[in-house]
Design a protein around this motif. Structure first.
Motif, mmCIF file in Angstrom:
data_model
loop_
_atom_site.group_PDB
_atom_site.id
_atom_site.type_symbol
_atom_site.label_atom_id
_atom_site.label_comp_id
_atom_site.label_asym_id
_atom_site.label_seq_id
_atom_site.Cartn_x
_atom_site.Cartn_y
_atom_site.Cartn_z
ATOM 1 N N LYS A 96 -6.069 -20.473 -1.003
ATOM 2 C CA LYS A 96 -5.741 -21.087 -2.292
ATOM 3 C C LYS A 96 -4.686 -22.177 -2.081
ATOM 4 O O LYS A 96 -3.699 -21.952 -1.373
ATOM 5 C CB LYS A 96 -5.220 -20.040 -3.272
ATOM 6 N N VAL A 97 -4.884 -23.308 -2.697
ATOM 7 C CA VAL A 97 -3.948 -24.428 -2.502
ATOM 8 C C VAL A 97 -3.336 -24.895 -3.820
ATOM 9 O O VAL A 97 -2.595 -25.884 -3.850
ATOM 10 C CB VAL A 97 -4.652 -25.611 -1.802
ATOM 11 N N ASP A 98 -3.614 -24.158 -4.903
ATOM 12 C CA ASP A 98 -3.017 -24.500 -6.197
ATOM 13 C C ASP A 98 -1.559 -24.037 -6.204
ATOM 14 O O ASP A 98 -1.268 -22.840 -6.089
ATOM 15 C CB ASP A 98 -3.795 -23.807 -7.312
ATOM 16 N N GLU A 99 -0.640 -24.978 -6.340
ATOM 17 C CA GLU A 99 0.784 -24.659 -6.299
ATOM 18 C C GLU A 99 1.168 -23.677 -7.401
ATOM 19 O O GLU A 99 2.063 -22.837 -7.227
ATOM 20 C CB GLU A 99 1.600 -25.950 -6.421
ATOM 21 N N GLY A 100 0.495 -23.761 -8.546
ATOM 22 C CA GLY A 100 0.792 -22.855 -9.654
ATOM 23 C C GLY A 100 0.527 -21.408 -9.287
ATOM 24 O O GLY A 100 1.286 -20.501 -9.667
ATOM 25 N N GLU A 101 -0.557 -21.141 -8.538
ATOM 26 C CA GLU A 101 -0.871 -19.773 -8.120
ATOM 27 C C GLU A 101 0.183 -19.246 -7.160
ATOM 28 O O GLU A 101 0.550 -18.070 -7.211
ATOM 29 C CB GLU A 101 -2.254 -19.735 -7.474
ATOM 30 N N TRP A 102 0.657 -20.102 -6.279
ATOM 31 C CA TRP A 102 1.698 -19.693 -5.334
ATOM 32 C C TRP A 102 3.004 -19.378 -6.076
ATOM 33 O O TRP A 102 3.696 -18.414 -5.766
ATOM 34 C CB TRP A 102 1.928 -20.782 -4.283
ATOM 35 N N GLN A 116 -0.925 -29.127 6.330
ATOM 36 C CA GLN A 116 -1.361 -30.058 5.285
ATOM 37 C C GLN A 116 -0.660 -29.780 3.949
ATOM 38 O O GLN A 116 -0.771 -30.579 3.013
ATOM 39 C CB GLN A 116 -2.874 -29.935 5.081
ATOM 40 N N TYR A 117 0.053 -28.637 3.858
ATOM 41 C CA TYR A 117 0.625 -28.227 2.566
ATOM 42 C C TYR A 117 2.102 -27.837 2.723
ATOM 43 O O TYR A 117 2.465 -26.665 2.573
ATOM 44 C CB TYR A 117 -0.163 -27.058 1.990
ATOM 45 N N PRO A 118 2.960 -28.819 3.015
ATOM 46 C CA PRO A 118 4.390 -28.491 3.196
ATOM 47 C C PRO A 118 5.023 -27.889 1.948
ATOM 48 O O PRO A 118 5.936 -27.071 2.034
ATOM 49 C CB PRO A 118 5.019 -29.845 3.557
ATOM 50 N N ASN A 119 4.535 -28.295 0.764
ATOM 51 C CA ASN A 119 5.082 -27.726 -0.480
ATOM 52 C C ASN A 119 4.774 -26.227 -0.583
ATOM 53 O O ASN A 119 5.605 -25.423 -1.006
ATOM 54 C CB ASN A 119 4.526 -28.467 -1.693
ATOM 55 N N LEU A 120 3.560 -25.829 -0.152
ATOM 56 C CA LEU A 120 3.189 -24.412 -0.186
ATOM 57 C C LEU A 120 3.963 -23.612 0.866
ATOM 58 O O LEU A 120 4.311 -22.446 0.630
ATOM 59 C CB LEU A 120 1.692 -24.247 0.042
ATOM 60 N N LEU A 121 4.233 -24.231 1.997
ATOM 61 C CA LEU A 121 5.020 -23.547 3.033
ATOM 62 C C LEU A 121 6.407 -23.194 2.514
ATOM 63 O O LEU A 121 6.930 -22.110 2.782
ATOM 64 C CB LEU A 121 5.132 -24.415 4.286
ATOM 65 N N GLN A 122 7.009 -24.105 1.750
ATOM 66 C CA GLN A 122 8.339 -23.833 1.201
ATOM 67 C C GLN A 122 8.299 -22.698 0.187
ATOM 68 O O GLN A 122 9.154 -21.803 0.186
ATOM 69 C CB GLN A 122 8.915 -25.098 0.542
#
Length: 556
Positions: free
Chosen positions: A380-386, A348-354
């Motif tokens: 966590k799904v916040d892109e900023g934290e990643w 569900q989170y391809p941006n986080l996988l990258q």
């Protein structure tokens, strides 16, 4: 810190006790101040090992050690100026008028009386500051008289023998290799010892668990035992732990002789597998004492030893050392996804996988580092934290007990004092730096952190070479490339470099065009040669080292 407060006190007391310093104290009328300074520093040194062990859990101690180190560094600088003055004086005696130009260049004042007055005031000021710091130590409840090497080290949690195979990724080939070694019959030996060696967090214990619980191994050995040794290689304790692993409870009141009889009887005519996990002991005699009790078993018995220290493997191993490599990138990523997402959520989170792929590169194949960073991001799904985790050095991220840096710090804690100092100074060089033995030894010599040779046939360079060999054997350096008899290169794993940075904190800094430099920094590495150095340094009063990146770094 690049060097512990204890390390600075050792150097400072060496300067204060030198013949040069004694000569100056008499000639310049500052003997009383220097004598008092030496006495106070000695009193502080007596409690420093206790303070440095406790500082992680006591903010007051951490602050006190920072203040102390500041004033001790200033005291060392003043004494260095004294020594420089003596060298100038000796140069004038030897070379006459030519050396006057040298003295003029180095002296802060052309007037010898003014310079003497300035130095006397500096010594008095430093002595008063040290007195103030020393007064505070009495309120900190510190133990006196501890010697380096005898302080209590924080050890890892005790390990057990179980692991679920589905939780381990990327170790199938290593598992099969080790099982083949276990099945191999060594002619002429009842018991063979197979060492597994690698840096902390690489998965040595996990691999040993996989092998220990494999069906082929279970059916092959009549008796299997698992003991986590850690730093306490006490033979009596180990006999008890081996017996407990084999039979359950034992009578704790049995004498050592009764224990050894029971152990030998237990192993007699049995083909056993014993795992000794997390070995640090370098005393071969202790190992021989235990080994003698294990030799009465059937041919084909095996002992697996896990250690970070290749010297430990040398004194214990009878089979070739199994040097464990890091996981390949794809396996690291699979492990990361498994631990960072709830099952099935990752798609569900391809941006986080990258972003996750970029985070995994920081781990350099070390599973515990992958687990540490995945644990920070779980659910966590916040892109900023990643991105925060991706863009920050591992040493600067939150670490809990059992995470990668605390695990690596255990190996640092095991180092003798002189190696701790030398290792911490390596943080000044950037990641992926290719060290040469000659360059690093000269670097350590320039900072005065090599111990004096123990015999007259040994040079200071020989001492430095021994330090490098010991750090190599303890997995602090890797990728050794011997190019000539007296010249070799090596590197530091990125995570070990992170450990060094976490120890050095703000005292070492690698400077790029975008860097902001702390006013507390003592040691600088300029990565871009075309920078305007003067602008960067004009507000820094504590800098002691500047290195410029060239084919062979230049030390100032």
């Amino acid at each position: 810190m690049a060097e512990t407060a204890y390390g600075v006190t050792v150097k400072l007391l060496g300067l204060l006790g030198s013949l040069t310093c004694q000569e100056l104290s008499l000639a310049w009328g500052v003997r009383n101040d220097l004598t008092e300074l030496e006495s106070t520093v000695s009193a502080i040194k007596a409690v420093l090992l206790d303070a440095e062990e406790k500082q992680a859990s006591d903010h007051r101690l951490n602050h006190w050690l920072g203040e102390l180190k500041d004033v001790l560094n200033d005291a060392e600088n003043v004494l260095d100026e004294f020594h420089c003055r003596v060298l100038q004086k000796e140069a004038m005696k030897r070379y006459g008028s030519t050396s006057k130009k040298v003295c003029h260049f180095f002296s802060s004042s052309n007037n010898p009386l003014a310079f003497r007055f300035e130095m006397a005031n500096k010594i008095k000021g430093v002595r008063e500051r040290v007195d103030d710091i020393a007064d505070k130590k009495d309120k900190l409840n510190l133990a006196e008289g501890l010697e380096d090497g005898n302080i209590t080290m924080h050890q890892r949690d005790m390990t057990h023998s179980f692991v679920h195979p589905s939780s381990v990724i990327g170790r199938d080939e290593d598992k099969e290799n080790l099982i083949r070694l276990l099945m191999h019959q060594d002619a002429g030996r009842n018991v063979s010892v197979i060492p597994i060696v690698g840096i902390g967090g690489l998965g040595k214990t996990t691999l040993a668990k996989l092998v220990y619980n494999d069906e082929v191994v279970v059916s092959h050995f009549q008796l299997r035992m698992w003991v986590c040794v850690s730093e306490n290689f006490n033979v009596t304790r180990l006999i008890k732990e081996i017996l407990k692993s084999a039979v359950g409870t034992i009578d704790e009141n049995l004498s050592v002789d009764q224990l050894q009889i029971r152990l030998r009887k237990l192993l007699e005519n049995e083909k056993f597998l014993l795992v000794l996990d997390d070995i640090w002991n370098e005393d071969r005699n202790k190992w021989i004492e235990l080994e003698d009790l294990l030799l009465s078993s059937c041919n084909g018995s095996k002992i697996i030893v896990t250690t970070q220290n290749s010297f430990v493997a040398t004194i214990m191993g009878t089979a070739p050392t199994y040097n464990l490599d890091g996981l390949i990138q794809e396996n690291c990523f699979s492990l990361f996804v498994k631990l960072a997402f709830k099952e099935g959520d990752e798609n569900q989170y391809p941006n986080l996988l990258q972003i996750g792929r970029e985070i995994v590169r920081k781990c350099k194949g070390v599973p515990l580092a992958v687990k540490t960073l995945a644990g920070l991001l779980y659910s966590k799904v916040d892109e900023g934290e990643w991105k925060y985790v991706r863009d920050n050095e591992i040493w600067n991220l939150e670490q809990k007990e059992g995470d990668i840096l605390p695990a690596l710090r255990l190996s640092y804690n095991q180092l003798p004092f002189h190696l701790k100092r030398c290792f911490a100074y390596c943080s000044l060089f950037p990641k992926d730096h290719v060290f040469t033995n000659l360059q690093l030894i000269q670097f350590w010599m320039a900072h005065g952190i090599l111990q004096s040779p123990v015999n007259e046939n040994q040079e200071l360079e020989d001492v430095g070479d021994l330090y490098i060999k010991e750090l190599l054997s303890r997995s602090f350096f890797q990728d050794l490339d011997v190019q000539q008899i007296c010249f070799h290169t090596f590197k530091m794993h990125d995570l070990v470099h992170d450990l060094a940075l976490s120890i050095a904190k703000g005292e070492c800094s690698i400077v790029t065009k975008d860097s902001s430099i702390s006013t507390e920094v003592c040691h600088l590495f300029f990565f871009d040669n075309d920078q305007e150095v003067t602008t960067q340094l004009e507000k820094l009063s504590k800098v002691r080292t500047i290195i410029f990146e060239t084919k062979q770094p230049v030390l100032i």
